[in-house]
Motif scaffolding. Structure first.
Motif, PDB file in Angstrom:
ATOM      1  N   GLU A  63       7.426   2.181  10.357  1.00 51.99           N
ATOM      2  CA  GLU A  63       8.513   3.001   9.873  1.00 51.99           C
ATOM      3  C   GLU A  63       9.662   2.981  10.863  1.00 51.99           C
ATOM      4  O   GLU A  63       9.480   2.676  12.035  1.00 51.99           O
ATOM      5  N   CYS A 112       4.741   0.773   1.162  1.00 49.58           N
ATOM      6  CA  CYS A 112       4.883  -0.044   2.371  1.00 49.58           C
ATOM      7  C   CYS A 112       4.230  -1.404   2.162  1.00 49.58           C
ATOM      8  O   CYS A 112       3.474  -1.607   1.225  1.00 49.58           O
ATOM      9  N   TYR A 150       0.858  -1.186   0.000  1.00 47.41           N
ATOM     10  CA  TYR A 150       0.000   0.000   0.000  1.00 47.41           C
ATOM     11  C   TYR A 150       0.892   1.233   0.000  1.00 47.41           C
ATOM     12  O   TYR A 150       2.097   1.147   0.242  1.00 47.41           O
ATOM     13  N   GLN A 151       0.312   2.363  -0.313  1.00 41.79           N
ATOM     14  CA  GLN A 151       1.086   3.601  -0.398  1.00 41.79           C
ATOM     15  C   GLN A 151       0.633   4.599   0.655  1.00 41.79           C
ATOM     16  O   GLN A 151      -0.565   4.783   0.865  1.00 41.79           O
ATOM     17  N   ARG A 152       1.604   5.212   1.300  1.00 41.90           N
ATOM     18  CA  ARG A 152       1.340   6.313   2.234  1.00 41.90           C
ATOM     19  C   ARG A 152       1.911   7.584   1.643  1.00 41.90           C
ATOM     20  O   ARG A 152       2.947   7.572   0.993  1.00 41.90           O
ATOM     21  N   SER A 153       1.235   8.672   1.909  1.00 46.08           N
ATOM     22  CA  SER A 153       1.693   9.978   1.457  1.00 46.08           C
ATOM     23  C   SER A 153       1.988  10.827   2.685  1.00 46.08           C
ATOM     24  O   SER A 153       1.136  10.978   3.561  1.00 46.08           O
ATOM     25  N   VAL A 154       3.199  11.345   2.741  1.00 48.29           N
ATOM     26  CA  VAL A 154       3.628  12.155   3.880  1.00 48.29           C
ATOM     27  C   VAL A 154       4.050  13.521   3.365  1.00 48.29           C
ATOM     28  O   VAL A 154       4.859  13.619   2.434  1.00 48.29           O
TER      29      VAL A 154
END
Length: 91
Positions: free
Chosen positions: A89, A70, A50-54
């Motif tokens: 993380e 991730c 999956y993708q996280r955006s920070v």
């Protein structure tokens, strides 16, 4: 763009995009295993990605975004109540 000193060793830069308004970095977390947050057991059995955006503070007036690829893992301990967990993380 040299990033070796900016990122933990567990991350690899897949792509960077710099425009007039923004800086975007695509990263993948490369640690070979994840650790279950409940029982602490290591697992390399990947369930999904999956993708996280920070978003971070602006740099030289440009918006900064990190796109993190991730993984979710299966907990391989039969007695653990957590069957699937997301990798954590680097702290």
């Amino acid at each position: 763009m040299e990033t070796a000193l900016l990122l933990p060793a567990e991350f690899e830069v897949l792509d960077t995009c710099v425009s007039e308004a923004s800086v975007t970095m695509c990263l993948i977390f490369t640690a070979p295993v994840g650790y279950c947050p409940v029982c602490g057991a290591p697992s390399s059995h990947v369930h999904s990605l999956y993708q996280r955006s920070v978003r971070d503070l602006s740099m030289s007036g440009k918006k900064v975004t990190l796109l993190l690829c991730c993984r979710k893992f299966f907990c391989e301990q039969g007695s653990c109540p957590r069957k699937i967990f997301a990798q954590q993380e680097v702290g």
